[in-house]
Enzyme design. Structure first.
Site, PDB file in Angstrom:
ATOM      1  N   GLY A  12      21.633  78.429 -35.456  1.00 13.55           N
ATOM      2  CA  GLY A  12      22.681  77.407 -35.465  1.00 13.55           C
ATOM      3  C   GLY A  12      22.196  76.109 -34.838  1.00 13.55           C
ATOM      4  O   GLY A  12      22.341  75.023 -35.428  1.00 13.55           O
ATOM      5  N   GLY A  70      14.317  80.305 -29.694  1.00  8.87           N
ATOM      6  CA  GLY A  70      14.285  81.552 -30.476  1.00  8.87           C
ATOM      7  C   GLY A  70      14.546  82.777 -29.622  1.00  8.87           C
ATOM      8  O   GLY A  70      14.043  82.889 -28.512  1.00  8.87           O
ATOM      9  N   SER A 109      21.394  79.736 -20.546  1.00  9.99           N
ATOM     10  CA  SER A 109      22.781  79.875 -20.978  1.00  9.99           C
ATOM     11  C   SER A 109      23.728  79.924 -19.786  1.00  9.99           C
ATOM     12  O   SER A 109      23.346  80.347 -18.682  1.00  9.99           O
ATOM     13  CB  SER A 109      22.926  81.167 -21.789  1.00  9.99           C
ATOM     14  OG  SER A 109      24.287  81.501 -21.942  1.00  9.99           O
ATOM     15  N   TYR A 134      22.169  89.951 -21.874  1.00  3.26           N
ATOM     16  CA  TYR A 134      21.766  88.633 -22.412  1.00  3.26           C
ATOM     17  C   TYR A 134      21.637  87.609 -21.275  1.00  3.26           C
ATOM     18  O   TYR A 134      20.637  86.883 -21.180  1.00  3.26           O
ATOM     19  CB  TYR A 134      22.817  88.194 -23.438  1.00  3.26           C
ATOM     20  CG  TYR A 134      22.739  86.758 -23.863  1.00  3.26           C
ATOM     21  CD1 TYR A 134      21.701  86.300 -24.664  1.00  3.26           C
ATOM     22  CD2 TYR A 134      23.731  85.839 -23.475  1.00  3.26           C
ATOM     23  CE1 TYR A 134      21.647  84.968 -25.065  1.00  3.26           C
ATOM     24  CE2 TYR A 134      23.677  84.515 -23.870  1.00  3.26           C
ATOM     25  CZ  TYR A 134      22.634  84.079 -24.652  1.00  3.26           C
ATOM     26  OH  TYR A 134      22.570  82.763 -25.043  1.00  3.26           O
TER      27      TYR A 134
HETATM   28  N1  LIG Z   1      24.843  78.161 -29.448  1.00  2.00           N
HETATM   29  C1  LIG Z   1      25.218  78.079 -28.173  1.00  2.00           C
HETATM   30  O1  LIG Z   1      26.312  77.587 -27.882  1.00  2.00           O
HETATM   31  C2  LIG Z   1      24.318  78.569 -27.087  1.00  2.00           C
HETATM   32  C3  LIG Z   1      24.828  78.697 -25.787  1.00  2.00           C
HETATM   33  C4  LIG Z   1      23.980  79.110 -24.771  1.00  2.00           C
HETATM   34  C5  LIG Z   1      22.641  79.367 -25.034  1.00  2.00           C
HETATM   35  N2  LIG Z   1      22.181  79.272 -26.311  1.00  2.00           N
HETATM   36  C6  LIG Z   1      20.765  79.610 -26.572  1.00  2.00           C
HETATM   37  O2  LIG Z   1      20.199  78.635 -27.424  1.00  2.00           O
HETATM   38  C7  LIG Z   1      19.286  79.240 -28.331  1.00  2.00           C
HETATM   39  C8  LIG Z   1      19.676  78.925 -29.772  1.00  2.00           C
HETATM   40  O3  LIG Z   1      21.005  79.359 -29.967  1.00  2.00           O
HETATM   41  P1  LIG Z   1      21.650  79.475 -31.422  1.00  2.00           P
HETATM   42  O4  LIG Z   1      23.102  79.367 -31.247  1.00  2.00           O
HETATM   43  O5  LIG Z   1      20.968  78.583 -32.371  1.00  2.00           O
HETATM   44  O6  LIG Z   1      21.310  81.001 -31.749  1.00  2.00           O
HETATM   45  P2  LIG Z   1      21.020  81.672 -33.180  1.00  2.00           P
HETATM   46  O7  LIG Z   1      21.210  83.124 -33.004  1.00  2.00           O
HETATM   47  O8  LIG Z   1      21.804  80.978 -34.233  1.00  2.00           O
HETATM   48  O9  LIG Z   1      19.479  81.351 -33.400  1.00  2.00           O
HETATM   49  C9  LIG Z   1      18.464  82.048 -32.746  1.00  2.00           C
HETATM   50  C10 LIG Z   1      17.274  82.130 -33.686  1.00  2.00           C
HETATM   51  O10 LIG Z   1      16.250  82.891 -33.036  1.00  2.00           O
HETATM   52  C11 LIG Z   1      15.617  83.679 -34.015  1.00  2.00           C
HETATM   53  N3  LIG Z   1      14.998  84.868 -33.400  1.00  2.00           N
HETATM   54  C12 LIG Z   1      15.600  86.017 -32.998  1.00  2.00           C
HETATM   55  N4  LIG Z   1      14.700  86.899 -32.540  1.00  2.00           N
HETATM   56  C13 LIG Z   1      13.491  86.292 -32.655  1.00  2.00           C
HETATM   57  C14 LIG Z   1      12.175  86.701 -32.381  1.00  2.00           C
HETATM   58  N5  LIG Z   1      11.916  87.923 -31.870  1.00  2.00           N
HETATM   59  N6  LIG Z   1      11.161  85.841 -32.642  1.00  2.00           N
HETATM   60  C15 LIG Z   1      11.406  84.607 -33.151  1.00  2.00           C
HETATM   61  N7  LIG Z   1      12.641  84.169 -33.443  1.00  2.00           N
HETATM   62  C16 LIG Z   1      13.681  84.996 -33.201  1.00  2.00           C
HETATM   63  C17 LIG Z   1      16.707  84.077 -34.995  1.00  2.00           C
HETATM   64  O11 LIG Z   1      16.174  84.403 -36.258  1.00  2.00           O
HETATM   65  C18 LIG Z   1      17.587  82.842 -34.992  1.00  2.00           C
HETATM   66  O12 LIG Z   1      17.303  82.000 -36.101  1.00  2.00           O
HETATM   67  C19 LIG Z   1      19.290  80.734 -28.029  1.00  2.00           C
HETATM   68  O13 LIG Z   1      18.218  81.016 -27.137  1.00  2.00           O
HETATM   69  C20 LIG Z   1      20.615  80.932 -27.306  1.00  2.00           C
HETATM   70  O14 LIG Z   1      20.575  82.028 -26.426  1.00  2.00           O
HETATM   71  C21 LIG Z   1      22.984  78.889 -27.336  1.00  2.00           C
END
Ligand SMILES: NC(=O)c1ccc[n+]([C@@H]2O[C@H](COP(=O)([O-])OP(=O)(O)OC[C@H]3O[C@@H](n4cnc5c(N)ncnc54)[C@H](O)[C@@H]3O)[C@@H](O)[C@H]2O)c1
Length: 267
Positions: A12, A70, A109, A134
């Site tokens: 995302g 990721g 996070s 997590y």
């Molecule tokens: N979206 C939010 O509001 C939010 C809030 C807090 C933290 N985060 C952190 O920000 C980052 C991105 O969030 P997001 O919402 O885009 O999450 P998301 O789940 O949409 O994207 C994460 C991506 O990581 C990839 N991934 C998973 N396992 C993997 C691996 N072993 N090797 C390589 N790639 C891998 C997935 O294919 C996915 O495309 C994440 O680390 C998440 O924990 C996001």
């Protein structure tokens, strides 16, 4: 900053950043364990699993900066979290060090500090209180970043992201919302500001209902443009559709706190 690797390109946040970071750095290498469906022909993309150390070493070669997004982005089984987030995160920092990468921005996070009550305003200097496996992995990532900064002078910025999106969608999100353009500002501070050594910032916009003191980010020039309050009426309307959650509604991490919670019965 000439060359930047961004992991999580198909996710995302990664999908939005691929538009918002276009042209900001001369070279951006995007990576994910799966190929983004909308990958443009002019985008450099490398398929890689971050739990594979050899793949991480290849991925980070020739890069000056890394934005590590990721991994598994919600609560999951220990095995899932261990591989994608703990081993994956360690590998990214260690590979960055081996390849002489200068800076890492790590997507931490709010779930690293999810068990703080909503009545308490906290800075970035508090003890972590993860609300999930997590959240533990994000606390691990912050600690790993501090280690590589102190021991190996890697410049590390950890962003405790609240909730990324176009607007806050419920009451909790009014306090933790992060507008995409504000995330870009924070990433650019992490990759470019001359005084970064090891810093933790809250990944949050200018939310009047905030639970966080983000003055550390402002000290580095962060000027968030998103205002959660502009969406209060809509967010509170959506909140009405959500069930009451006596534990989750007390704590900053919300349902991540109430999920599997039994401290009231066992304590
Ligand atoms: N979206 C939010 O509001 C939010 C809030 C807090 C933290 N985060 C952190 O920000 C980052 C991105 O969030 P997001 O919402 O885009 O999450 P998301 O789940 O949409 O994207 C994460 C991506 O990581 C990839 N991934 C998973 N396992 C993997 C691996 N072993 N090797 C390589 N790639 C891998 C997935 O294919 C996915 O495309 C994440 O680390 C998440 O924990 C996001």
């Amino acid at each position: 900053m000439q060359s930047v690797l961004v992991t999580g390109a198909a996710g995302g946040i990664g999908t939005r950043l691929r538009k918002l970071l276009k042209g900001v750095y001369p070279r951006i290498r995007w990576s994910d364990i799966k190929k983004p469906a909308d990958l443009a022909p002019d985008e450099e993309f490398v398929l890689a699993d971050v739990s594979d150390m050899a793949a991480c070493e290849k991925l980070t070669a020739g890069m000056e900066g890394i934005v590590h997004l990721g991994g598994h982005s919600t609560e999951g089984s220990w095995e899932t979290i261990l591989n994608a987030n703990i081993i994956g995160c360690y590998n990214m920092f260690e590979a960055a060090y081996r390849n002489n990468v200068k800076r890492v921005v790590f997507a931490s996070s709010n779930h690293a500090i999810g068990f703080y009550p909503r009545t308490q305003k906290i800075g970035t200097d508090v003890t972590v209180h993860p609300d999930s496996r997590y959240g533990i992995s994000k606390a691990f990532g912050e600690a790993t970043g501090a280690f590589y900064s102190d021991k190996h002078a890697l410049r590390v910025t950890c962003l405790r992201i609240g909730n990324f999106g176009d607007k806050p969608v419920d009451e909790r999100r009014l306090s933790i919302w992060l507008k995409p353009e504000d995330l870009v500002q924070l990433i650019r501070i992490g990759l470019e500001h001359p005084d970064i050594k090891f810093e933790i910032f809250y990944g949050a916009s200018d939310n009047a209902a905030t639970w966080w003191d983000n003055s550390n980010a402002r000290k580095f020039g962060y000027k968030p443009t998103g205002k959660g309050e502009d969406y209060r009426a809509e967010a509170m309307e959506s909140q009405k559709k959500l069930p009451k959650d006596p534990v989750g509604d007390r704590y900053q991490g919300g349902t991540y706190c109430s999920d599997e919670y039994d401290a009231d019965r066992r304590g």
